[in-house]
Write an enzyme that holds these catalytic residues in place. Structure first.
Site, PDB file in Angstrom:
ATOM      1  N   SER A  18       0.980  -1.382  -0.294  1.00  0.00           N
ATOM      2  CA  SER A  18      -0.098   0.109  -0.377  1.00  0.00           C
ATOM      3  C   SER A  18       1.000   1.386   0.113  1.00  0.00           C
ATOM      4  O   SER A  18       2.178   1.033   0.797  1.00  0.00           O
ATOM      5  CB  SER A  18      -0.699   0.494   1.079  1.00  0.00           C
ATOM      6  N   SER A  20      -0.687   4.305   0.744  1.00  0.00           N
ATOM      7  CA  SER A  20      -1.883   4.759   1.489  1.00  0.00           C
ATOM      8  C   SER A  20      -0.579   6.054   2.656  1.00  0.00           C
ATOM      9  O   SER A  20      -1.205   6.602   3.157  1.00  0.00           O
ATOM     10  CB  SER A  20      -2.154   4.351   1.755  1.00  0.00           C
ATOM     11  N   LYS A  69     -13.006  -4.191   2.052  1.00  0.00           N
ATOM     12  CA  LYS A  69     -13.995  -3.402   1.611  1.00  0.00           C
ATOM     13  C   LYS A  69     -15.330  -3.448   1.736  1.00  0.00           C
ATOM     14  O   LYS A  69     -16.698  -2.746   1.749  1.00  0.00           O
ATOM     15  CB  LYS A  69     -13.393  -2.189   0.083  1.00  0.00           C
ATOM     16  N   ASP A  81     -24.718   6.800   1.323  1.00  0.00           N
ATOM     17  CA  ASP A  81     -25.439   6.487   0.466  1.00  0.00           C
ATOM     18  C   ASP A  81     -24.378   6.154  -1.431  1.00  0.00           C
ATOM     19  O   ASP A  81     -25.222   5.162  -1.339  1.00  0.00           O
ATOM     20  CB  ASP A  81     -26.563   8.120  -0.658  1.00  0.00           C
ATOM     21  N   ASN A  90     -13.818   2.107   1.753  1.00  0.00           N
ATOM     22  CA  ASN A  90     -13.000   2.560   1.744  1.00  0.00           C
ATOM     23  C   ASN A  90     -11.991   3.452   2.421  1.00  0.00           C
ATOM     24  O   ASN A  90     -10.974   3.121   2.967  1.00  0.00           O
ATOM     25  CB  ASN A  90     -12.272   2.735   0.491  1.00  0.00           C
ATOM     26  N   ASP A 106     -13.539   6.085  -3.739  1.00  0.00           N
ATOM     27  CA  ASP A 106     -13.374   6.287  -5.085  1.00  0.00           C
ATOM     28  C   ASP A 106     -13.374   6.674  -5.872  1.00  0.00           C
ATOM     29  O   ASP A 106     -13.256   7.473  -6.630  1.00  0.00           O
ATOM     30  CB  ASP A 106     -13.285   4.696  -5.111  1.00  0.00           C
ATOM     31  N   ALA A 133     -15.310  -5.174 -15.071  1.00  0.00           N
ATOM     32  CA  ALA A 133     -16.745  -5.175 -14.115  1.00  0.00           C
ATOM     33  C   ALA A 133     -16.365  -6.091 -13.014  1.00  0.00           C
ATOM     34  O   ALA A 133     -16.794  -6.313 -12.312  1.00  0.00           O
ATOM     35  CB  ALA A 133     -17.662  -5.912 -14.017  1.00  0.00           C
ATOM     36  N   GLY A 134     -15.013  -5.279 -12.378  1.00  0.00           N
ATOM     37  CA  GLY A 134     -13.925  -6.034 -11.510  1.00  0.00           C
ATOM     38  C   GLY A 134     -14.482  -4.714  -9.894  1.00  0.00           C
ATOM     39  O   GLY A 134     -15.546  -4.085  -9.791  1.00  0.00           O
ATOM     40  N   LEU A 221      -6.630   3.089 -14.316  1.00  0.00           N
ATOM     41  CA  LEU A 221      -7.322   2.784 -13.674  1.00  0.00           C
ATOM     42  C   LEU A 221      -5.641   2.286 -13.156  1.00  0.00           C
ATOM     43  O   LEU A 221      -4.654   2.535 -11.685  1.00  0.00           O
ATOM     44  CB  LEU A 221      -7.828   1.529 -12.676  1.00  0.00           C
TER      45      LEU A 221
END
Ligand code: NAP
Length: 276
Positions: A18, A20, A69, A81, A90, A106, A133-134, A221
């Site tokens: 990661s 982050s 997640k 929402d 996330n 995200d 479509a993951g 991405l």
């Protein structure tokens, strides 16, 4: 009286990869905030216990990544929402009243990244073509529909997963076969790769790209490498391109602000710190 040092973390399994901690660490240093952000490897069986314990240790919130997640939605007291729509979170905020608030930033990060990299982008000007479509695709689809794309053409190697997303997101989503992607490129105004194709250690994205043309916005991405084949070919064809690193940076902005009380900047210094 002792000063409380705010702590935050990213929880995943594995977690060593990661970026982050570098990202939030850079902002903490830049704004002179006496806080810490750490990676914690949490196996699925321990997730509940860890999330209930962290607030007692001074944690103000956490990011969660694969494979947690979806599971965190069931542990939160309040779910935004957009996290409900996406079916994953996330970001968790541990509120002072003891409640756990779950959000998904995200899609926000994805749109902010394009807005920063391509300020003239007009999502309503034409259809979007989304590859994949993951897990990441749901947030991308939700955010593109939210900013008003008139039609979203979705292609995935495993077609049934794209059809499931179409069922969830409605009539503006049109599913095509993966093999048809090349034929759809020319008509798209916005093109997004949400697959792992092109990422270091993964196969290359090998769809025909000769339909790329000036006026299109192309984003990926994948950010390792930063300049994927899709982005290199799109730039050569005169498209506007936006790399995937900025999505990672922008998705972190709302969380940092909520946890540490400072809205942070996404700029070249941050990019350099995260790429180091
Ligand atoms: P995921 O849930 O594993 O989904 C992977 C996607 O790639 C699926 O659509 C899968 O198709 C497709 N795919 C994999 N191998 C393929 C192949 N050989 N041919 C065609 N399609 C293939 O992964 P994810 O979580 O959505 O992440 C996808 C990518 O986005 C990763 O590279 C990740 O690092 C990146 N990402 C970046 C950010 C950012 O902030 N920039 C955020 C999230 C994710 P099938 O359904 O047919 O398997």
């Amino acid at each position: 009286m002792s000063t409380i040092i705010p702590l935050a973390a990213v929880l995943g399994h594995p977690i060593a990869h990661s970026r982050s901690p570098q990202l939030h660490g850079h902002w903490l240093a830049r704004y002179g905030i006496a806080g810490h952000y750490v990676p914690i490897d949490v196996s699925p069986g321990n997730l509940d216990d860890v999330i209930r314990t962290l607030p007692k240790l001074g944690f103000v919130g956490v990011n969660v990544t694969i494979p947690h997640k979806e599971a965190v939605l069931g542990l939160a007291d309040l779910v935004t929402d957009r996290a409900t729509l996406i079916g994953a979170a996330n970001t968790l905020i541990f509120r002072k009243d003891g409640k756990i608030h779950a959000d998904n930033t995200d899609g926000y990060g994805f749109i902010q990244n394009i807005r920063q990299g391509a300020p003239d982008w007009q999502p309503k000007a034409g259809p979007a073509l989304v590859l994949g479509a993951g897990g990441a695709a749901r947030a991308i689809i939700a955010s593109l529909l939210d900013v008003g794309v008139p039609k979203l053409v979705l292609a995935n190697r495993t077609r049934i997963k794209a059809e499931k997303l179409q069922a969830d997101f409605g009539k503006r989503v049109e599913v095509i076969d993966w093999i048809q992607v090349g034929n759809q490129i020319e008509d798209a105004h916005t093109i997004v790769n949400t697959t792992s194709l092109g990422m270091v250690g993964h196969p290359e994205l090998r769809v025909p790209l000769d339909g790329l043309r000036p006026g299109q916005l192309v984003t990926d991405l994948v950010y390792a490498p930063l300049h994927t084949r899709l982005l290199v070919e799109a730039a050569a064809a005169g498209c506007t391109t936006v790399d995937g690193l900025g999505m990672l940076l922008h998705q972190a902005v709302p969380a940092f602000e909520r946890w540490f009380g400072q809205r942070p900047e996404v700029d070249d210094q941050l990019r350099a710190a995260v790429l180091k």
